[in-house]
Each structure stands twice: as structure tokens, then as C-alpha cells.
Design an enzyme around this catalytic site. Structure first.
Site, mmCIF file in Angstrom:
data_model
loop_
_atom_site.group_PDB
_atom_site.id
_atom_site.type_symbol
_atom_site.label_atom_id
_atom_site.label_comp_id
_atom_site.label_asym_id
_atom_site.label_seq_id
_atom_site.Cartn_x
_atom_site.Cartn_y
_atom_site.Cartn_z
ATOM 1 N N LYS A 193 -35.455 40.723 -6.766
ATOM 2 C CA LYS A 193 -34.076 40.648 -6.263
ATOM 3 C C LYS A 193 -33.314 39.522 -6.969
ATOM 4 C CE LYS A 193 -31.617 40.762 -1.826
ATOM 5 N NZ LYS A 193 -30.753 39.581 -1.851
ATOM 6 N N THR A 214 0.844 -1.200 0.000
ATOM 7 C CA THR A 214 0.000 0.000 0.000
ATOM 8 C C THR A 214 0.876 1.246 0.000
ATOM 9 O OG1 THR A 214 -1.785 -1.087 1.213
ATOM 10 C CG2 THR A 214 -1.691 1.324 1.340
ATOM 11 N N SER A 235 -34.841 35.729 -4.174
ATOM 12 C CA SER A 235 -35.503 35.710 -2.871
ATOM 13 C C SER A 235 -36.900 35.134 -2.976
ATOM 14 C CB SER A 235 -35.573 37.135 -2.302
ATOM 15 O OG SER A 235 -36.332 37.171 -1.125
ATOM 16 N N SER A 236 -37.302 34.459 -1.915
ATOM 17 C CA SER A 236 -38.683 33.969 -1.832
ATOM 18 C C SER A 236 -39.592 35.042 -1.230
ATOM 19 C CB SER A 236 -38.725 32.700 -0.958
ATOM 20 O OG SER A 236 -38.260 33.009 0.353
ATOM 21 N N THR A 246 -9.181 52.476 -2.844
ATOM 22 C CA THR A 246 -8.244 51.841 -1.926
ATOM 23 C C THR A 246 -8.839 51.912 -0.530
ATOM 24 O OG1 THR A 246 -7.031 53.900 -1.553
ATOM 25 C CG2 THR A 246 -6.242 52.480 -3.323
#
Length: 708
Positions: A323, A140, A317-318, A186
Site C-alpha cells: 500500500k 513597541t 502501511s505497517s 460533476t
């Protein structure tokens, strides 16, 4: 027929289905390790099929395995290698025993499948035994790590291909968005103007580095410990077998595998896997950065930054109508975070190896293979479902420019810091745009403002506050005078196109005022950061070794007969006897002339152009049947040796793959020469472009002005 058969091992007996291809060792492992609920990665199983086949073939070649049995084992191993036996590998991905359970599951399945092929029933181990035949001269501890490396090489190649696709998508967007000016930020605050194209170019460059690093992973994985058996001493394996088995695996896989010189070391240490994991981790960090930027740049879209629009992939989205979420960047981030976590696990697991063996190889294998899969799939969806469909919101970019104090920075070179700061402060206090304040104060005209904030100005390297023309430096005194004239000279001189030959837009000549360094190999390689070079490299077989040996011997005699300093006549004689002779030999077309093939020549051309304007400026170039010439100016932090090595290494890999062969493609060393001045540049350009004419070629070459 009985529904069950009984098998024995060291512990005792077990009943299992009579037609099962697995055996008692597999059954015990399934009972002992119900850990992750995931089976061994299929890529590792397929690689094991190839490793076992190489071992069986070697035993057959050496007379340790009968040909009739080998033929059946060959078929079974090939079935495993293509995934036909996956369902019979039942052991959990995580297991004790350094991978012995996986190895025995493989041995049992191959033994029983071989028995079926030979017309016997599974379990008839007197005919084909999992250990005495399938695992003959193996452990092995050498087959498992070898199979892992084979699996990783194949999977890393897939990852590299996906990264190339992602890189190309970013490069397309870089060109598409080149003229769209936007606010650069930045520390999450408005800073200076940039372009969306430049933003995409930064992403492309990062992915390009990942692609190159990952391409080099194969070098770290190609050395295997097959033949070392238990701890690398090769105990129980014949000497001939140890020397032959890796070569057979190399032929079967088509991979550039090599037997480790120190098999004991290669059996107990796996630090190269940590190195590979680190390279993959670097790729994950870039995925995190880029995907995170996409979420920010696309945020809103009405109440956020909203400078880019990502492709809508699904309803967001539910609860909230209309969205749409940045689901692809979010998925890529999750994949990347998993890779970062895996890297930590791999590092610790490798470090926990003890004495002559690492017992945690199953965990290392599972996490490494999962890492490559996550990055491959993440790269694919990022390219196809996200980057490919990005749309620039030009209106939003313009609105941000109008209202941001970042525009004031663009005025600093023209007005100075104090006036620009005054304008920014007044704009902030009054709520008026920078443009309106600057013009109303009569500090700047509309035409000047638009020029300073144009895409051309924003994309320019440096500011137009002083001349960008740098004459050729001839001595230290002149270099000193030039530097005192302007503190921000851009040393990239535009050169006029003379006689139709000049293709290098930016020459940085040799500077007598800057120090030189030298890298010595067979040839000296003089280096000066940022200068332009004439580079030549040739195919490995382009000039016979005997011929080169004679030229070197003659050159040694000449050098002994001539004293320094050499006269002009000496140099002319030297060039005629040696430099020109070598070039004439190359132009005569000796060797295999692989580069005559358009497809192979295109690989070299692609390598030259890939990082042009990113890591270097590429000038005139020609790809002849057995050699190449080109002019190149490396960018900062990119040495000519690194660039040349990357061209040769990448193209050698691609050419060998296309020809389905292994071996050296290019001569190990290249010739590079610093270009001293503009006059020399034009002479070299003329030489490069006219090389095919001088060699009397009508086809079989490519150059920067034409292709034949």
C-alpha cells in the site's frame, strides 16, 4: 568573574547569568508567558534587526547618537538581521503587552551585544542602554508592526517564487496530458468528456491567480507606521526623525516602503493584515481543492478512479503490504487547513483591537508568519514531490470512457438530446459500451464517433453544430441577422496568414450591435467585452516631460482651431502632427531604453506570454528599446485595463528587483485601440512587425517573429 549579574526594573530586581545578552525584561516575559512553547518567529527577529538599525542610523544622522556607539550598534543589528542572535530571543511567540516583551528582548540583546563589541560586559547600561540608546525615539507600537510587515514582504516573495515553480509544473503536465481524453465529473458523477491536460490547465490557472494575488500583497504591506511611536502622534520623537526613519529603512531593506500619511490610523488599525490573510486563505482553498482532487484521481489504484499515478514517497502501511498512500496531497491539505484556521484567528484578533492600539499583535504576527511558511513549504513539496512526477494512466482513462455514460453527452450535438439519452439508457441496461450501442443502432458511424470523442473535439471550445466563422460586423442589422442564424456561434474567427504578417489566430472585431463602455483617465479607454485591441505602453522616461507638455499644448490649440466632425484631411493632419510625432520620438530611442537589455526585455516577453491562451489570445507583439506594441484579445471577465496593468505592475517589480532600484518604470497610462475589422488588423500587424525596421534597429529589440 561573577556568574550572575543583577538587573532592576519597575517591579524589582532579578539575577541572571553574567554573560547573558538578554536582560530583566526578557526574564520576566519568559516567566509570565509559558504559553505555546514556541519562540518568536525568526523572520520577525531578523526584520527587527533591520528596523532597529534604521532607527539607530536616523538618530546618528540627526546627531542624537554618537558615531562610535552607532558603529557598534550597526554591527549588532546586522548580526540580528542575518540570524546570528536568534538563540538569545527567548520570549514566547504569544505574550501580553502588544509585543512589548519581544521589543524589549530585542533591545536588551542588541544593547548587550553592542557592549561586548565595544569591549564592555553585558549589563553595563550606563554605556549602552536598551531603552535610551537602542529604543531611542521608538515604541513597541510602531517598531513591532513595521518589523512584521518587513518580515511578511520578504516571506511573501519567497512564497511567490515557490508558486511560480508549482505553476510551471502544472503547465508542463497540461502540455504532456493534452491528448489524454478522460471522463469529467460533476457532483462526483460521470458528466462529460474532457482531457487530463484541461484538468491540469485548470489547476495551473488557479495557482496563477494565487501567484498574482500574492504578488500584489506587497502593495498592502508597504505602508508602515514607523515614527508614530505610541499611538501615531510621534510623541517623544523629533519631527525630522519621523520624516527620515522610514526612508532609511527603505534603503536598508531595498523594499518599497512608505510612511503612512495618517500614523494614528495606521497604529490602531490592521485591516490590511486581514486582507493579506484572506489572499493567503484563497491560496489555501486552492491547495485544498487540488490536493483533494489528486487523492480522488489517484484512488485505488485498482478499485478506485486511478486515472493518475502519484510518485511513491514512502511505504503506506505497517499492516497492509504494497500500500502506498498519497502522503504529499495529505500533507498539503493539512497545511492548507491550518492556514484556514489561522485566517479565522487573524480576523478575530485584528477586530479585537481597542481604541488607539491592537494588543493582540503577537498572535496576529505568529499566525500570519506561520501561514506564509506553511504555504511556501506546501507549495515546494507539492511541486517537487508530487506534481512533477505525476503519470497518466492512459489505459484506465480509456476504460472509463468505454464504460461511462459521459460519452453520450459528446453525441448530443450530432444526434440530439433524445437519441443520446436513448443510447445512454440502453447502454446502462445492457452493460454494453456507448460506442457499441450507438453504432449498432446506426445512429452514428465509427468514424463519426471517433471524431466526436477525439482529443481535438473534446478540447474544442463549443460544439461543431454550426459555423464558427463570424464575418466582421458592420452594422446593427447585420449583427442581428448573424445572431439569429445560430444560437451558439463561437466568435473566434480563424484568419489566414497574409503577407507573412498575421500572427493573431483569433480576431474578435468591433461589433456595432453590442454596447460600448468607456473608462476615462487622461485618455478615454473604449471597451467592448471580447474584442481585439492594439495596445502600446512606454517607459516612464521615454519622452521628456517638457516635450510631452509642448505636444499637449499644441494639440489643445489644434483642437480649438478645428470643428467637429473632422474631415479625412483633418485626421491626417492630426496624426502627422501628434500621433506620428510621438511614435517618431519613441523610435528615436530617447530615455534610458532599459528594454534594450536582453534580460529585461525577456521579463516583458515572459509577462506577455504567461497568460496567453488562458486569459487572452496574444497576437503580434514587439518590444522596442523604450516601448512596446501588441495585439491582444481578452477572454471573458478579463478587461484590457486589468491585463495591461498586470503586465506593467509585474514587470516593474521584476525590473526594479533586477536593477536593485525603486521607482516608476512605465508611463502611468497606456494606449489601447479597438480593432475594427480584419483589414485594420493586418495593417496593425504590419506596423508592429516592421517597427524595428522603421526605427533602423539591428539589435536591442524582440518581436513575435524574431529576436535581436
Amino acid at each position: 568573574m561573577n556568574k550572575y549579574r543583577t538587573e532592576k526594573d519597575l517591579i524589582g530586581e532579578k539575577e541572571l547569568p553574567s554573560d547573558a545578552l538578554y536582560g530583566i525584561h526578557t526574564l520576566r516575559a519568559v516567566e509570565n508567558f509559558p504559553l505555546s512553547g514556541r519562540r518568536v518567529n525568526s523572520a520577525l527577529i531578523h526584520a527587527f534587526g533591520l528596523v532597529k538599525l534604521a532607527c539607530a542610523k536616523t538618530n546618528n544622522d540627526l546627531g542624537f547618537l554618537e558615531s562610535a556607539k552607532f558603529a557598534a550598534i550597526d554591527q549588532a543589528c546586522n548580526e540580528m538581521a542575518v540570524g546570528q542572535l536568534d538563540e538569545h530571543i527567548l520570549v514566547d511567540a504569544l505574550q501580553g503587552g502588544a509585543g512589548t516583551s519581544t521589543n524589549m528582548n530585542v533591545n536588551e540583546v542588541l544593547a548587550n551585544r553592542t557592549l561586548v563589541i565595544l569591549g564592555h560586559r553585558p549589563g553595563d547600561y550606563g554605556t549602552i542602554h536598551p531603552i535610551d540608546h537602542i529604543n531611542l525615539h521608538q515604541s513597541t507600537n510602531d517598531t513591532y508592526p513595521t518589523a512584521l510587515k518587513v518580515a511578511l514582504i520578504f516571506k511573501v516573495r519567497e512564497l511567490e517564487k515557490e508558486l511560480v515553480k508549482l505553476l510551471e509544473e502544472f503547465q508542463k503536465k497540461e502540455k504532456e496530458f493534452a491528448d489524454i481524453v478522460k471522463v469529467g465529473r460533476t457532483q462526483m458523477q460521470d458528466a462529460v468528456l474532457t482531457t487530463l491536460g484541461r484538468t491540469m490547465s485548470a489547476y495551473a490557472e488557479a495557482i496563477g491567480r494565487d501567484r498574482w494575488r500574492i504578488f500584489k500583497c506587497e502593495e498592502r504591506l508597504r505602508v508602515v507606521n514607523l515614527g508614530g511611536t505610541a499611538i501615531g502622534t510621534g510623541v517623544t520623537a523629533p519631527r525630522q526623525y519621523i520624516f527620515k526613519v522610514t526612508e532609511n529603512l527603505k534603503k536598508l531593506t531595498g523594499l518599497g516602503l512608505a510612511r503612512a500619511e495618517n500614523l494614528v490610523e495606521a497604529t490602531q488599525n490592521s485591516d490590511e493584515l486581514v486582507e493579506v490573510s484572506g489572499i493567503l486563505n484563497a491560496c489555501a482553498s486552492n491547495f485544498l481543492k487540488i490536493a483533494g482532487d489528486f487523492r480522488l484521481l489517484s484512488s485505488g489504484p485498482n478499485a478506485g478512479i486511478g486515472e493518475i499515478e502519484l510518485p511513491a514517497r514512502q511505504a503506506g502501511s505497517s499492516l497492509m503490504p504494497g500500500k502506498v498512500n498519497p502522503v504529499i496531497p495529505e500533507a498539503v491539505i493539512q497545511a492548507a487547513l491550518s492556514v484556514v484556521s489561522n485566517n479565522s484567528t487573524i480576523t478575530q484578533a485584528v477586530g479585537m483591537g481597542s481604541l488607539e492600539l491592537n494588543a493582540f499583535m503577537p498572535l496576529i504576527a505568529d499566525k500570519l508568519l506561520e501561514t506564509v511558511t506553511l504555504l511556501t513549504n506546501g507549495s515546494a513539496i507539492f511541486a517537487e514531490f508530487c506534481v512533477n512526477g505525476i503519470i497518466a494512466n492512459k489505459k484506465r482513462c480509456a476504460e472509463h470512457i468505454n464504460t461511462s455514460t459521459a460519452v453520450a453527452t459528446a453525441l448530443v450535438a450530432h444526434l440530439g438530446y433524445e437519441k443520446a439519452q436513448e443510447i445512454a439508457k440502453l447502454a446502462d441496461e445492457t452493460g454494453k459500451p456507448i460506442k457499441e450501442v450507438a453504432i449498432s443502432k446506426k445512429y452514428i458511424s465509427l468514424e463519426e464517433f471517433e471524431d466526436l470523442t477525439s482529443p481535438e473535439a473534446v478540447n474544442r471550445l463549443g460544439s461543431k453544430q454550426c459555423s464558427t466563422t463570424v464575418p466582421v460586423v458592420k452594422n446593427v442589422a447585420q449583427a442581428s441577422r448573424l445572431r439569429s442564424k445560430c444560437t451558439s456561434i463561437n466568435p473566434l474567427e480563424e484568419i489566414n496568414n497574409r503577407d507573412g504578417y498575421s500572427t493573431l489566430n483569433k480576431l474578435v472585431p468591433f461589433d456595432f450591435g453590442h454596447p460600448l463602455s468607456i473608462a476615462k483617465r487622461n485618455l478615454p479607454h473604449w471597451q467592448q467585452p471580447g474584442t481585439s485591441y492594439f495596445v502600446t505602453f512606454r517607459l516612464n522616461d521615454s519622452i521628456p516631460k517638457q516635450t510631452i507638455g509642448k505636444i499637449k499644448a499644441d494639440r489643445g490649440i489644434w483642437l480649438n482651431q478645428h470643428s467637429k466632425p473632422y474631415s479625412k484631411e483633418d485626421w491626417q493632419e492630426y496624426n502627422r502632427l501628434f500621433s506620428e510625432k510621438i511614435q517618431n520620438l519613441l523610435d528615436a530611442g530617447s530615455g534610458t531604453c532599459l528594454l534594450k537589455d536582453q534580460a529585461i526585455s525577456n521579463m516583458v516577453k515572459k509577462a506577455f506570454l504567461h497568460f496567453d491562451k488562458k486569459r487572452y489570445d496574444l497576437g503580434a507583439w514587439v518590444i522596442m528599446p523604450n516601448h512596446t506594441h501588441l495585439i491582444v484579445t481578452p477572454y471573458e471577465n478579463n478587461s484590457i485595463q486589468e491585463i495591461t496593468h498586470s503586465w506593467k505592475s509585474f514587470t516593474a517589480h521584476e525590473i526594479n528587483n533586477s536593477l536593485k532600484k525603486q521607482g516608476e518604470i512605465w508611463q502611468h497610462e497606456s494606449f489601447d485601440h479597438i480593432i475594427r475589422n480584419e483589414k485594420q488588423l493586418h495593417a496593425i500587424e504590419k506596423y508592429i512587425i516592421e517597427n524595428p525596421i522603421k526605427a533602423k534597429l539591428k539589435k536591442g529589440y524582440q518581436c513575435s517573429t524574431s529576436t535581436m
